[in-house]
Design a protein around this motif. Structure first.
Motif, PDB file in Angstrom:
ATOM      1  N   PRO A 164       0.815  -1.216   0.000  1.00 37.39           N
ATOM      2  CA  PRO A 164       0.000   0.000   0.000  1.00 37.39           C
ATOM      3  C   PRO A 164       0.854   1.274   0.000  1.00 37.39           C
ATOM      4  O   PRO A 164       0.385   2.339  -0.363  1.00 37.39           O
ATOM      5  CB  PRO A 164      -0.813  -0.110   1.286  1.00 37.39           C
ATOM      6  N   CYS A 165       2.117   1.152   0.415  1.00 42.48           N
ATOM      7  CA  CYS A 165       3.000   2.314   0.522  1.00 42.48           C
ATOM      8  C   CYS A 165       4.425   1.782   0.628  1.00 42.48           C
ATOM      9  O   CYS A 165       4.618   0.577   0.755  1.00 42.48           O
ATOM     10  CB  CYS A 165       2.638   3.120   1.769  1.00 42.48           C
ATOM     11  N   PRO A 166       5.423   2.642   0.591  1.00 40.88           N
ATOM     12  CA  PRO A 166       6.804   2.153   0.654  1.00 40.88           C
ATOM     13  C   PRO A 166       7.088   1.273   1.880  1.00 40.88           C
ATOM     14  O   PRO A 166       7.776   0.261   1.767  1.00 40.88           O
ATOM     15  CB  PRO A 166       7.639   3.427   0.666  1.00 40.88           C
ATOM     16  N   CYS A 167       6.563   1.631   3.050  1.00 43.46           N
ATOM     17  CA  CYS A 167       6.862   0.812   4.225  1.00 43.46           C
ATOM     18  C   CYS A 167       5.987  -0.436   4.261  1.00 43.46           C
ATOM     19  O   CYS A 167       6.320  -1.426   4.901  1.00 43.46           O
ATOM     20  CB  CYS A 167       6.732   1.616   5.528  1.00 43.46           C
ATOM     21  N   GLY A 168       4.855  -0.383   3.577  1.00 46.07           N
ATOM     22  CA  GLY A 168       4.020  -1.562   3.467  1.00 46.07           C
ATOM     23  C   GLY A 168       2.821  -1.613   4.391  1.00 46.07           C
ATOM     24  O   GLY A 168       2.004  -2.523   4.289  1.00 46.07           O
ATOM     25  N   TRP A 169       2.697  -0.646   5.307  1.00 45.05           N
ATOM     26  CA  TRP A 169       1.669  -0.793   6.346  1.00 45.05           C
ATOM     27  C   TRP A 169       0.584   0.262   6.311  1.00 45.05           C
ATOM     28  O   TRP A 169      -0.250   0.312   7.200  1.00 45.05           O
ATOM     29  CB  TRP A 169       2.338  -0.846   7.717  1.00 45.05           C
ATOM     30  N   ASN A 170       0.567   1.104   5.281  1.00 46.45           N
ATOM     31  CA  ASN A 170      -0.475   2.124   5.226  1.00 46.45           C
ATOM     32  C   ASN A 170      -1.857   1.461   5.145  1.00 46.45           C
ATOM     33  O   ASN A 170      -2.107   0.625   4.285  1.00 46.45           O
ATOM     34  CB  ASN A 170      -0.252   3.027   4.005  1.00 46.45           C
ATOM     35  N   GLY A 171      -2.721   1.850   6.069  1.00 46.53           N
ATOM     36  CA  GLY A 171      -4.059   1.264   6.083  1.00 46.53           C
ATOM     37  C   GLY A 171      -4.147   0.004   6.920  1.00 46.53           C
ATOM     38  O   GLY A 171      -5.199  -0.612   7.018  1.00 46.53           O
ATOM     39  N   PHE A 172      -3.025  -0.414   7.499  1.00 51.15           N
ATOM     40  CA  PHE A 172      -3.021  -1.607   8.349  1.00 51.15           C
ATOM     41  C   PHE A 172      -2.681  -1.201   9.784  1.00 51.15           C
ATOM     42  O   PHE A 172      -1.978  -1.898  10.493  1.00 51.15           O
ATOM     43  CB  PHE A 172      -2.003  -2.636   7.843  1.00 51.15           C
ATOM     44  N   ASP A 173      -3.152  -0.034  10.149  1.00 50.95           N
ATOM     45  CA  ASP A 173      -2.727   0.537  11.417  1.00 50.95           C
ATOM     46  C   ASP A 173      -3.061  -0.326  12.613  1.00 50.95           C
ATOM     47  O   ASP A 173      -2.431  -0.206  13.674  1.00 50.95           O
ATOM     48  CB  ASP A 173      -3.333   1.938  11.591  1.00 50.95           C
ATOM     49  N   GLY A 174      -4.045  -1.203  12.459  1.00 53.37           N
ATOM     50  CA  GLY A 174      -4.354  -2.107  13.553  1.00 53.37           C
ATOM     51  C   GLY A 174      -3.218  -3.077  13.808  1.00 53.37           C
ATOM     52  O   GLY A 174      -3.087  -3.646  14.894  1.00 53.37           O
ATOM     53  N   VAL A 175      -2.392  -3.314  12.789  1.00 57.50           N
ATOM     54  CA  VAL A 175      -1.309  -4.287  12.911  1.00 57.50           C
ATOM     55  C   VAL A 175       0.014  -3.580  13.220  1.00 57.50           C
ATOM     56  O   VAL A 175       0.730  -3.922  14.157  1.00 57.50           O
ATOM     57  CB  VAL A 175      -1.151  -5.096  11.605  1.00 57.50           C
ATOM     58  N   ARG A 176       0.314  -2.593  12.412  1.00 62.37           N
ATOM     59  CA  ARG A 176       1.551  -1.848  12.572  1.00 62.37           C
ATOM     60  C   ARG A 176       1.327  -0.465  11.986  1.00 62.37           C
ATOM     61  O   ARG A 176       0.499  -0.313  11.080  1.00 62.37           O
ATOM     62  CB  ARG A 176       2.682  -2.550  11.822  1.00 62.37           C
ATOM     63  N   VAL A 177       2.060   0.519  12.463  1.00 65.51           N
ATOM     64  CA  VAL A 177       1.779   1.880  12.017  1.00 65.51           C
ATOM     65  C   VAL A 177       2.656   2.253  10.821  1.00 65.51           C
ATOM     66  O   VAL A 177       3.855   1.984  10.810  1.00 65.51           O
ATOM     67  CB  VAL A 177       1.988   2.887  13.174  1.00 65.51           C
ATOM     68  N   CYS A 178       2.023   2.840   9.820  1.00 68.60           N
ATOM     69  CA  CYS A 178       2.724   3.294   8.615  1.00 68.60           C
ATOM     70  C   CYS A 178       3.637   4.461   8.971  1.00 68.60           C
ATOM     71  O   CYS A 178       3.222   5.397   9.645  1.00 68.60           O
ATOM     72  CB  CYS A 178       1.709   3.712   7.564  1.00 68.60           C
ATOM     73  N   THR A 179       4.871   4.382   8.514  1.00 66.04           N
ATOM     74  CA  THR A 179       5.833   5.432   8.830  1.00 66.04           C
ATOM     75  C   THR A 179       6.044   6.390   7.656  1.00 66.04           C
ATOM     76  O   THR A 179       6.943   7.218   7.685  1.00 66.04           O
ATOM     77  CB  THR A 179       7.191   4.813   9.212  1.00 66.04           C
ATOM     78  N   CYS A 180       5.239   6.235   6.598  1.00 66.01           N
ATOM     79  CA  CYS A 180       5.437   7.074   5.415  1.00 66.01           C
ATOM     80  C   CYS A 180       4.633   8.372   5.548  1.00 66.01           C
ATOM     81  O   CYS A 180       3.561   8.389   6.148  1.00 66.01           O
ATOM     82  CB  CYS A 180       4.951   6.358   4.159  1.00 66.01           C
ATOM     83  N   THR A 181       5.151   9.443   4.955  1.00 67.46           N
ATOM     84  CA  THR A 181       4.358  10.667   4.885  1.00 67.46           C
ATOM     85  C   THR A 181       3.270  10.480   3.838  1.00 67.46           C
ATOM     86  O   THR A 181       3.415   9.664   2.926  1.00 67.46           O
ATOM     87  CB  THR A 181       5.228  11.861   4.459  1.00 67.46           C
ATOM     88  N   THR A 182       2.225  11.248   3.964  1.00 65.87           N
ATOM     89  CA  THR A 182       1.122  11.162   3.005  1.00 65.87           C
ATOM     90  C   THR A 182       1.625  11.418   1.589  1.00 65.87           C
ATOM     91  O   THR A 182       1.196  10.769   0.641  1.00 65.87           O
ATOM     92  CB  THR A 182       0.026  12.179   3.367  1.00 65.87           C
ATOM     93  N   ASP A 183       2.571  12.362   1.487  1.00 68.79           N
ATOM     94  CA  ASP A 183       3.144  12.667   0.176  1.00 68.79           C
ATOM     95  C   ASP A 183       3.841  11.462  -0.447  1.00 68.79           C
ATOM     96  O   ASP A 183       3.713  11.194  -1.633  1.00 68.79           O
ATOM     97  CB  ASP A 183       4.154  13.817   0.301  1.00 68.79           C
ATOM     98  N   ARG A 184       4.608  10.777   0.392  1.00 69.51           N
ATOM     99  CA  ARG A 184       5.314   9.588  -0.129  1.00 69.51           C
ATOM    100  C   ARG A 184       4.318   8.524  -0.573  1.00 69.51           C
ATOM    101  O   ARG A 184       4.524   7.855  -1.578  1.00 69.51           O
ATOM    102  CB  ARG A 184       6.244   8.998   0.952  1.00 69.51           C
ATOM    103  N   VAL A 185       3.273   8.352   0.218  1.00 72.86           N
ATOM    104  CA  VAL A 185       2.263   7.358  -0.147  1.00 72.86           C
ATOM    105  C   VAL A 185       1.628   7.743  -1.480  1.00 72.86           C
ATOM    106  O   VAL A 185       1.483   6.911  -2.381  1.00 72.86           O
ATOM    107  CB  VAL A 185       1.167   7.252   0.939  1.00 72.86           C
ATOM    108  N   ARG A 186       1.313   9.031  -1.610  1.00 68.92           N
ATOM    109  CA  ARG A 186       0.651   9.487  -2.827  1.00 68.92           C
ATOM    110  C   ARG A 186       1.573   9.297  -4.029  1.00 68.92           C
ATOM    111  O   ARG A 186       1.152   8.819  -5.082  1.00 68.92           O
ATOM    112  CB  ARG A 186       0.269  10.965  -2.669  1.00 68.92           C
ATOM    113  N   HIS A 187       2.835   9.627  -3.836  1.00 70.56           N
ATOM    114  CA  HIS A 187       3.814   9.474  -4.906  1.00 70.56           C
ATOM    115  C   HIS A 187       3.924   8.001  -5.331  1.00 70.56           C
ATOM    116  O   HIS A 187       3.960   7.662  -6.514  1.00 70.56           O
ATOM    117  CB  HIS A 187       5.168   9.990  -4.424  1.00 70.56           C
ATOM    118  N   TYR A 188       3.954   7.137  -4.331  1.00 68.17           N
ATOM    119  CA  TYR A 188       4.076   5.702  -4.586  1.00 68.17           C
ATOM    120  C   TYR A 188       2.868   5.181  -5.365  1.00 68.17           C
ATOM    121  O   TYR A 188       2.992   4.468  -6.355  1.00 68.17           O
ATOM    122  CB  TYR A 188       4.191   4.996  -3.233  1.00 68.17           C
TER     123      TYR A 188
END
Ligand SMILES: Nc1ncnc2c1ncn2[C@@H]1O[C@H](COP(=O)(O)OP(=O)(O)O)[C@@H](O)[C@H]1O
Ligand SMILES: [Mg+2]
Ligand SMILES: [Zn+2]
Length: 516
Positions: free
Chosen positions: A350-374
């Motif tokens: 879902p994002c470079p770190c892999g956890w965007n949207g899976f916050d129940g499991v682990r927290v995404c460390t990417c900025t919104t910009d990075r996610v959008r770029h990805y």
């Protein structure tokens, strides 16, 4: 003296008969080839001269002209060698030219006269049958592929190892054996669903995709089992019909991707190009044009694992074929069209770190910009056409190391898939739809066979508004809902089907809403 032998050229998958007219005159020794021959065909002079020398027919006292007709068709490759050699032999008086009528010759010659395999024997022989040839001689290594046509089209197909045995056969001094159907059709080994622990939604998504022919995208962190799940798709799909198998086999034959000694490709192709694949490798290229992965996956599955890692240009290049079901490959000197209608299966983080949207499991460390770029690396139009998009969460380690559960196996799920496909095929046969799978239903079809009732419509409209889905997404939800109903043998689509179908649109939702 003038002699004519027959062979077959290919443009894409379309066969075009070629007459090899050889004229032999007196004069200074020469060997010319005319009639739009490319370098590979001009080189055949060297092979033909050597191969004829091997059977005791020297050409050094003949002025030879080979005309390949029709002259406006480009001739490429070594496949014409055998016909050129036989036409030449007849032209220099080494054989009665009448023996060459009615028979089609395919094969590359080595300098010793051995006949080597060539590409595209299957579609060339289909052309031979269509153009009224009664007999064909092909390289032994292409025999299994050739036998498919012999069986289907009633063409006599003989295999040969070398020029000498073909000449002996034509003179009535020896026999050639018939092309033997291979006992081994091409069946890819199938990975079974029972190996996958847990993952009820992902399994269901596979089942729905297989049942309705929908494209499917898995979104999840590394190790969630996305690749493992995707590899289980081919086992869920129905076998190829006879007509489909012929086309798929022909594409593989032209691409040189048919395993030697194997006959018909029977299982739906599963192509899994690495994300470093070039545009040419994915889409097709070359001179003559050769099919790429998208065509090799025709009527099967094209699996794009790590979707955002693919070249943007390659992904963009997929848009047109996925829309049209065929791809046109154009080069400076030639162009050809190949079928290209695979089911698209894709996986991505879902994002470079892999956890965007899976916050129940682990927290995404990417900025919104990075996610959008990805996400932007995956072009909208491709994502847009994927009916089923879902998140895959890793199963808990305990579930992985514990004793194996009783997971449904591929054959059980496949039975439901086939039943649902039968319902679609029946609607199509009755003329209610313009396509045999739900994924390809036209808007008009949807009105007829996937119209929600008043409640369903209200539910859907509320839902689409709330999630900000496009009008295009609306059609996709209806198609998937139709498949959900088919899987349960129902004619009517319920609100439940619609809600469930709408849940398979994870990437339609804005990123900000996910990253809490
Ligand atoms: N649900 C599962 N059941 C059994 N094994 C699993 C499951 N999920 C992951 N695995 C194991 O983890 C490995 C990595 O999974 P993989 O499909 O490569 O994940 P991803 O593609 O999402 O990164 C698999 O080869 C498999 O051995
Ligand atoms: Mg993976
Ligand atoms: Zn992240």
């Amino acid at each position: 003296m003038l002699a004519t032998a027959h062979t077959m050229a290919l443009v894409g998958l379309s066969p075009h008969p070629v007459r090899v007219e050889v004229h032999s005159g007196r004069g200074t020794a020469s060997f010319d080839v005319v009639g739009l021959p490319e370098a590979t065909v001009r080189e055949s002079r060297v092979r033909v001269r050597a191969a004829l020398g091997q059977i005791g027919v020297p050409l050094h006292s003949h002025a030879l002209t080979v005309n390949l007709a029709p002259a406006d068709l480009r001739k490429i490759g070594s496949v014409f060698d055998l016909a050129i050699a036989l036409g030449t032999l007849a032209a220099v008086g080494g054989m009665d030219g009448l023996l060459l009528s009615d028979t089609l010759f395919l094969g590359e010659l080595s300098l010793t006269g051995a006949i080597h395999p060539v590409r595209g024997v299957l579609p060339r022989l289909v052309g031979a049958a269509a153009h009224g040839f009664h007999r064909a001689v092909v390289p032994r290594a292409n025999g299994a592929e050739a036998a498919i046509v012999a069986r289907a089209e009633g063409l006599e197909v003989l295999v040969a190892d070398d020029l000498a045995s073909v000449v002996a056969f034509l003179r009535g001094e020896g026999a050639l054996s018939a092309a033997e159907p291979s006992g081994t059709e091409v069946h890819d080994p199938v990975a079974d669903l029972s190996d996958v622990r847990g993952q009820p939604s992902a399994r269901q998504a596979l089942e729905i995709a297989a049942a309705g022919g929908h494209d499917l995208l898995f979104v999840g962190p590394a190790g969630a089992g996305k690749t493992m799940l995707a590899r289980r798709m081919p086992g869920l799909l129905p076998p190829l019909s006879d007509e489909e198998a012929l086309v798929v086999t022909a594409i593989h034959s032209v691409a040189g991707a048919l395993p030697e000694g194997h006959g018909l490709v029977r299982t739906r192709p599963f192509r899994w190009p690495h994300h470093s694949v070039s545009d040419a490798g994915l889409l097709g290229s070359g001179d003559p044009p050769r099919p790429g992965e998208v065509s090799l996956a025709h009527d099967g599955v094209l699996f794009l694992d790590e979707l955002p890692e693919f070249r943007r240009s390659a992904i963009d290049g997929l848009r047109q074929p996925l829309e049209d079901g065929a791809i046109r490959i154009t080069r400076a000197k030639s162009s050809a069209t190949f079928p290209a209608r695979p089911m698209l299966l894709a996986a991505m983080n879902p994002c470079p770190c892999g956890w965007n949207g899976f916050d129940g499991v682990r927290v995404c460390t990417c900025t919104t910009d990075r996610v959008r770029h990805y996400r932007a690396r995956v072009s909208g139009p491709i994502l847009d056409r994927i009916d089923l998009q879902l998140r895959v969460e890793p199963v808990h380690v305990a579930a992985l190391v514990g004793p194996p559960g009783r997971e449904e196996c591929t054959s059980v799920v496949r039975r439901r898939v086939l039943a649902a496909r039968a319902m679609q095929a029946e609607r199509w046969a009755r003329g209610e739809t313009s396509a045999s799978t739900n994924a390809r239903l036209a808007p008009r079809d949807l009105e007829r066979v996937a119209a929600p009732d008043a409640t369903g419509r209200a539910v859907l409209e509320a839902l689409l508004g709330q999630r900000g889905m496009s009008a295009r997404a609306y059609g996709k939800v209806l198609r998937v809902a139709r498949t959900l109903a088919d899987l349960q043998g129902r004619t009517a689509i319920t609100s439940q089907d619609l809600l469930q179908a709408a849940d398979f649109r994870v990437l339609d939702r804005p990123i900000d809403a996910e990253a809490a």
